[in-house]
Write an enzyme that holds these catalytic residues in place. Structure first.
Site, PDB file in Angstrom:
ATOM      1  N   TYR A  47       0.922  -1.353  -0.047  1.00  0.00           N
ATOM      2  CA  TYR A  47      -0.142   0.142   0.062  1.00  0.00           C
ATOM      3  C   TYR A  47       0.957   1.218  -0.127  1.00  0.00           C
ATOM      4  O   TYR A  47       0.493   2.524   0.470  1.00  0.00           O
ATOM      5  CB  TYR A  47      -1.082  -0.081   1.230  1.00  0.00           C
ATOM      6  CG  TYR A  47      -1.785  -1.289   1.289  1.00  0.00           C
ATOM      7  CD1 TYR A  47      -2.206  -2.173   0.187  1.00  0.00           C
ATOM      8  CD2 TYR A  47      -2.562  -1.458   2.609  1.00  0.00           C
ATOM      9  CE1 TYR A  47      -2.933  -2.993   0.091  1.00  0.00           C
ATOM     10  CE2 TYR A  47      -3.604  -2.595   2.532  1.00  0.00           C
ATOM     11  CZ  TYR A  47      -3.935  -3.279   1.274  1.00  0.00           C
ATOM     12  OH  TYR A  47      -4.658  -4.363   1.240  1.00  0.00           O
ATOM     13  N   LYS A  97       5.906 -14.313   4.094  1.00  0.00           N
ATOM     14  CA  LYS A  97       5.761 -15.078   2.928  1.00  0.00           C
ATOM     15  C   LYS A  97       7.348 -14.891   2.372  1.00  0.00           C
ATOM     16  O   LYS A  97       7.248 -14.695   1.001  1.00  0.00           O
ATOM     17  CB  LYS A  97       4.620 -14.536   1.971  1.00  0.00           C
ATOM     18  CG  LYS A  97       4.332 -15.441   0.540  1.00  0.00           C
ATOM     19  CD  LYS A  97       3.708 -16.695   1.255  1.00  0.00           C
ATOM     20  CE  LYS A  97       3.477 -17.578   0.002  1.00  0.00           C
ATOM     21  NZ  LYS A  97       2.807 -18.921   0.190  1.00  0.00           N
ATOM     22  N   ASP A 124      -0.270 -17.830   4.378  1.00  0.00           N
ATOM     23  CA  ASP A 124      -1.318 -18.493   3.941  1.00  0.00           C
ATOM     24  C   ASP A 124      -1.881 -19.614   4.960  1.00  0.00           C
ATOM     25  O   ASP A 124      -2.660 -19.800   5.361  1.00  0.00           O
ATOM     26  CB  ASP A 124      -1.065 -19.375   2.684  1.00  0.00           C
ATOM     27  CG  ASP A 124       0.275 -19.623   2.062  1.00  0.00           C
ATOM     28  OD1 ASP A 124       1.122 -19.037   2.658  1.00  0.00           O
ATOM     29  OD2 ASP A 124       0.375 -20.781   1.651  1.00  0.00           O
ATOM     30  N   ASP A 164      -3.952  -6.296   6.707  1.00  0.00           N
ATOM     31  CA  ASP A 164      -5.497  -5.983   6.251  1.00  0.00           C
ATOM     32  C   ASP A 164      -6.326  -7.118   6.118  1.00  0.00           C
ATOM     33  O   ASP A 164      -7.568  -7.367   6.400  1.00  0.00           O
ATOM     34  CB  ASP A 164      -5.325  -5.016   4.859  1.00  0.00           C
ATOM     35  CG  ASP A 164      -6.430  -4.443   4.533  1.00  0.00           C
ATOM     36  OD1 ASP A 164      -7.331  -4.403   5.312  1.00  0.00           O
ATOM     37  OD2 ASP A 164      -6.482  -3.781   3.409  1.00  0.00           O
ATOM     38  N   ASP A 210      -9.504  -9.012   8.810  1.00  0.00           N
ATOM     39  CA  ASP A 210     -11.283  -9.240   8.694  1.00  0.00           C
ATOM     40  C   ASP A 210     -11.254 -10.504   8.967  1.00  0.00           C
ATOM     41  O   ASP A 210     -12.519 -10.907   9.365  1.00  0.00           O
ATOM     42  CB  ASP A 210     -11.419  -9.111   7.123  1.00  0.00           C
ATOM     43  CG  ASP A 210     -11.768  -7.545   6.689  1.00  0.00           C
ATOM     44  OD1 ASP A 210     -11.448  -6.612   7.695  1.00  0.00           O
ATOM     45  OD2 ASP A 210     -12.546  -7.182   5.852  1.00  0.00           O
TER      46      ASP A 210
HETATM   47  P1  ATP Z   1     -14.405  -0.933   3.232  1.00  0.00           P
HETATM   48  O1  ATP Z   1     -14.444  -1.446   1.701  1.00  0.00           O
HETATM   49  O2  ATP Z   1     -14.164   0.529   3.468  1.00  0.00           O
HETATM   50  O3  ATP Z   1     -13.541  -1.759   4.069  1.00  0.00           O
HETATM   51  P2  ATP Z   1     -17.042  -2.065   3.459  1.00  0.00           P
HETATM   52  O4  ATP Z   1     -18.234  -1.514   4.233  1.00  0.00           O
HETATM   53  O5  ATP Z   1     -16.992  -2.460   2.157  1.00  0.00           O
HETATM   54  O6  ATP Z   1     -15.973  -1.120   3.664  1.00  0.00           O
HETATM   55  P3  ATP Z   1     -16.600  -3.728   5.480  1.00  0.00           P
HETATM   56  O7  ATP Z   1     -16.265  -2.917   6.535  1.00  0.00           O
HETATM   57  O8  ATP Z   1     -15.560  -5.055   5.600  1.00  0.00           O
HETATM   58  O9  ATP Z   1     -16.481  -3.286   4.216  1.00  0.00           O
HETATM   59  O10 ATP Z   1     -18.134  -4.339   6.125  1.00  0.00           O
HETATM   60  C1  ATP Z   1     -18.567  -5.501   5.072  1.00  0.00           C
HETATM   61  C2  ATP Z   1     -20.008  -5.755   5.527  1.00  0.00           C
HETATM   62  O11 ATP Z   1     -20.323  -5.787   7.070  1.00  0.00           O
HETATM   63  C3  ATP Z   1     -20.684  -4.186   5.478  1.00  0.00           C
HETATM   64  O12 ATP Z   1     -21.015  -4.093   3.974  1.00  0.00           O
HETATM   65  C4  ATP Z   1     -21.900  -4.306   6.445  1.00  0.00           C
HETATM   66  O13 ATP Z   1     -22.839  -5.037   5.776  1.00  0.00           O
HETATM   67  C5  ATP Z   1     -21.314  -5.259   7.448  1.00  0.00           C
HETATM   68  N1  ATP Z   1     -20.853  -4.122   8.603  1.00  0.00           N
HETATM   69  C6  ATP Z   1     -19.633  -3.712   8.532  1.00  0.00           C
HETATM   70  N2  ATP Z   1     -19.535  -2.706   9.632  1.00  0.00           N
HETATM   71  C7  ATP Z   1     -20.691  -2.938  10.239  1.00  0.00           C
HETATM   72  C8  ATP Z   1     -21.169  -2.230  11.560  1.00  0.00           C
HETATM   73  N3  ATP Z   1     -20.638  -1.243  12.463  1.00  0.00           N
HETATM   74  N4  ATP Z   1     -22.444  -2.523  11.759  1.00  0.00           N
HETATM   75  C9  ATP Z   1     -23.105  -3.545  11.018  1.00  0.00           C
HETATM   76  N5  ATP Z   1     -22.911  -4.213  10.036  1.00  0.00           N
HETATM   77  C10 ATP Z   1     -21.489  -3.835   9.633  1.00  0.00           C
END
Ligand code: ATP
Length: 339
Positions: free
Chosen positions: A123, A170, A203, A227, A231
């Protein structure tokens, strides 16, 4: 003396969860003064800039930053990521994420503190298309940045009575970039003989995190691996909406939840504010308000233990407002002592 906090409400669900968190902080009666900074995609659409130089000067003078999620769209040419900009500008090289099982978590006994290098790696922002059909990203790893994130992770382990640090890499394929990170880790580990050190390929780590999550204690790795893996670990906690994080440098600190702007649920009043509230608890501790941080964490813990007021991401049907009312009820009724 009151502390000045730069508050960025952010995009998507950002304003909802930031307002919820500020409302809860109000009940803790901590001397905080807020300076609101308008930054993110919405501002960029309106004014053509996502944040101004003047805003950055104001942020620099604050004691900490409390930030809602800011979206970085894939398809907007000319849009600079505010997240990356703030990390670079404040030199917030350590992204620290806290994963702890709660009463609702599918995985029990999880207690992982994750250190992700925040300023370089894949990044670094060095990307080009030298010829049609060819795209290149430069993965920049420096000894300086590796050393400071590794040192931070090992020091944290010692100061917080942690037993093990897992260094994720890695180096079998990325011999130079991950090789440098690994060599630096081996050198630093020698200064911490009391800490067990494990070197784990990324991995295999992703697999082991699902198979044996309680084998992990402190994890440290480079930017993109961190990152992705964080998740994955968030899913083990139960919802990405529950995970707090801080970005620390040597001079500045920024607190934010791990999740993104979640546009799919923005404006519906159902966003889970707990990740940001827990991040605010870490902010309070950082600013020296330990007792108030404990009170906030206790109130959240009690809401999760009772389990009758939960947002949909946690399997409930409650709204953000109902959840914060419940947290506030516990704050008001508690005696101020830790459970
Ligand atoms: P980014 O691309 O910026 O990481 P994003 O919204 O696409 O953001 P995530 O934050 O990883 O991705 O969230 C994935 C999904 O999880 C969201 O689309 C939402 O449905 C759910 N989510 C994320 N945060 C919350 C929250 N605080 N409360 C409820 N649901 C959430």
């Amino acid at each position: 003396m009151s502390k000045r906090i730069a508050v960025i409400r952010g995009d998507g669900i950002g304003p909802e969860i930031v307002d919820a968190t500020l409302e809860v902080l109000n009940y803790l009666e901590v001397p905080l003064e807020y300076v609101f900074i308008d930054a993110g995609l919405a501002r960029w659409k309106r004014e053509g800039v996502p944040i101004s130089e003047k805003d950055l000067e104001i942020i620099e003078k604050c004691d900490a930053v409390l930030k809602g999620p800011i979206a970085t769209p894939v398809d907007r040419k000319g849009y600079r990521s505010v997240n990356v900009l703030l990390r670079r500008f404040l030199d917030l090289y350590a992204n620290i994420r806290f994963f702890k099982s709660n009463p609702l978590s599918p995985v029990k006994n999880l207690d992982i503190v994750f250190f992700r290098e925040n300023t370089e790696g894949l990044y670094s922002g060095v990307e080009l298309r030298p010829l049609p059909g060819i795209a290149i990203s430069l993965r920049v790893i420096t000894e300086h940045a590796s050393r400071r994130i590794l040192l931070r992770a090992f020091k944290y382990a010692v100061e917080n009575s942690r037993k093990k640090v897992t260094v994720v890499h890695k180096a079998n394929i990325l011999r130079e970039t991950c090789g440098l990170f690994l060599e630096t880790a081996e050198e630093i580990a020698r200064d911490f003989p009391q800490i067990e050190v494990e070197y784990s390929i990324v991995d295999a780590t992703a697999y082991k995190l699902i198979r044996n999550p309680d084998n992990f204690d402190v994890i440290v790795t480079t930017n993109m691996f961190g990152d992705i893996l964080t998740d994955e670990i968030a899913a083990l906690v139960g919802s990405i909406g529950l995970v707090p994080a801080c970005n620390l440098g040597d001079k500045y600190a920024m607190f934010e939840a791990v999740h993104g702007a979640a546009f799919d649920i923005a404006g519906k009043g159902i966003a889970n504010p707990i990740g940001l509230m827990l991040s605010a608890a870490y902010m309070l501790r950082y600013l020296g308000f330990r007792r108030e941080a404990d009170r906030l964490e206790n109130a959240i813990w009690r809401v999760l233990s009772l389990g009758n007021v939960l947002t949909p991401d946690l399997g409930g049907t409650s709204t953000t407002r109902e959840l914060i009312r419940e947290v506030i009820n516990f704050l008001v009724s508690d005696s101020g002592h830790c459970l």
